[in-house]
Design a protein around this motif. Sequence first.
Motif, short mmCIF file in Angstrom:
data_model
loop_
_atom_site.label_atom_id
_atom_site.label_comp_id
_atom_site.label_asym_id
_atom_site.label_seq_id
_atom_site.Cartn_x
_atom_site.Cartn_y
_atom_site.Cartn_z
N GLN A 121 0.85 -1.19 0.00
CA GLN A 121 0.00 0.00 0.00
C GLN A 121 0.89 1.24 0.00
OE1 GLN A 121 -3.63 0.45 0.05
NE2 GLN A 121 -2.77 2.40 -0.57
N SER A 138 -6.58 -1.15 7.64
CA SER A 138 -6.62 -2.38 6.85
C SER A 138 -5.27 -2.75 6.23
CB SER A 138 -7.68 -2.26 5.74
OG SER A 138 -7.39 -1.15 4.92
N ASN A 139 -4.21 -2.05 6.61
CA ASN A 139 -2.86 -2.32 6.10
C ASN A 139 -1.86 -2.27 7.26
OD1 ASN A 139 -3.12 -2.20 2.98
ND2 ASN A 139 -4.28 -0.44 3.74
N LEU A 142 2.35 1.66 5.65
CA LEU A 142 2.14 2.47 4.46
C LEU A 142 3.48 2.98 3.97
CD1 LEU A 142 -0.86 4.64 5.73
CD2 LEU A 142 -0.97 2.59 4.28
#
Length: 159
Positions: A121, A138-139, A142
């Motif tokens: 991501q 949800s990750n 980053l």
Amino acid sequence: MLGFTDVRHYFRGKADWIVRGLPTDPRATLSERMRALPYFINNLAPGLRAFWIHYSDRARIDEFMRDDLVRLAPEDHISQASPDSPTPRAVVLDRNGILLGTIEHADAAPRALDAMDPNPQTIRPDMTPRLAKKLLASNPYLIVTTAKGKYLGRYVPEE
């Protein structure tokens, strides 16, 4: 898009691709497309967006960015990525500094190219911390890149 099946560079980013309903593997669900909508809208008018960001003097994630990951070339051995390093353990870059992927597990394979996640991501340095924190839900991490994919660092939210 336009008959191409192996797209590696799409200037407007993954959110734009998903919202437009272009092919993904696995296929993006309607809820995934709706979740990507704010990021898609964020990229619709880059010039206007850049002006507004400068004019509003809003907080940006580049203020919370760290460049502390091991940098590997595709053919490098991943033993250089310490198991004690932050997640991801390393980034895989081409010779121009373009992000090719990330290494999450230092024991996954001998070469970076074989062990990397080719689809981490990514976000841009002018994104707001509020939007970035939504993505972190949800990750696991980053990665910050320019619009053309040049690696800048990883986003580390303020404590």
